[in-house]
Design an enzyme around this catalytic site. Sequence first.
Site, short mmCIF file in Angstrom:
data_model
loop_
_atom_site.label_atom_id
_atom_site.label_comp_id
_atom_site.label_asym_id
_atom_site.label_seq_id
_atom_site.Cartn_x
_atom_site.Cartn_y
_atom_site.Cartn_z
N HIS A 82 6.43 -0.08 -3.22
CA HIS A 82 5.77 0.94 -2.40
C HIS A 82 6.72 1.53 -1.35
CE1 HIS A 82 2.21 -0.42 -4.50
NE2 HIS A 82 2.50 -1.65 -4.12
N GLU A 109 1.74 -4.39 2.60
CA GLU A 109 2.54 -4.88 1.48
C GLU A 109 3.93 -4.26 1.48
OE1 GLU A 109 2.65 -4.77 -3.42
OE2 GLU A 109 0.94 -3.91 -2.35
N GLU A 151 4.40 -10.73 -7.96
CA GLU A 151 3.38 -10.65 -6.90
C GLU A 151 3.47 -11.98 -6.16
OE1 GLU A 151 1.68 -8.01 -6.34
OE2 GLU A 151 1.40 -6.89 -8.21
#
Length: 262
Positions: free
Chosen positions: A54, A91, A227
């Site tokens: 991101h 995140e 993750e």
Amino acid sequence: MLRRLAVLLLGLAMGLGLDTLAAAAPPVEQGEGRARVETKAPLGGRTIVIDPGHQLGNHNFPARINRPVPAGGFRKPCNTTGTATDGGYPEATFAWQVSRLVARRLRELGATVRLTRHSNRQDRWGPCVDARGRAGNAIDADLKLSIHADGSYAAGARGFHVIAPPDRAPWTDDIARPSRRLAAAVKSGLQGRGFVPANYVAGGDGLDVRSDLGTLNLSDVPTVMVELGNMRSAADARVMTSPRGRARYARGLVAGVRAFLR
């Protein structure tokens, strides 16, 4: 008497041979007075791409991040905003901080490291998943590691999982096998630092295979997406928001990369 001694010494030197005498002397650096000691960095000559998931400012550019881009036989939005802890720790920031720790350590070990983004700012967005997916292809990187965190609301969901691409022609059939080896190595590295596999992903072993991720589908080098935990889990969030916890994640990832490259 002195003449006889000189003749004797000359004969001895000729008998041994000048080459023998030279070989008997240890090589030294000029001006050093000691033998040269050569060392080689453990990851010297390796090129690694780190993809921090991101970008902090993605939410400020909805039109840009929602634009469809190629993702490996289909199209997906350029990027997403990512998730966050219940306390608001993004995140994007977590991925950035861990990625920088990983990159620094890999460089110390001699590797060339390329990051897919170079900032974590509210006035920036992207790059898109197609650019992230192709990162490393042109430079023939040894591997690409995409670093993320999850945001599951499933009751009690916590733990990490590592995602590899499937054997899917013509996209990932050439990298599926080494990518699965990389996934297993990263899993082992994280477990070695005390992290537990996700209890909410099918299989429960911390490994997953997905065909819907452009970051994996467009890669021509071994790649996985990890993750590192569930940001909606209070237990995982405590580790993620701690500098010590992020350093532990980074050590696990570096251990996985080193194991794969060996």
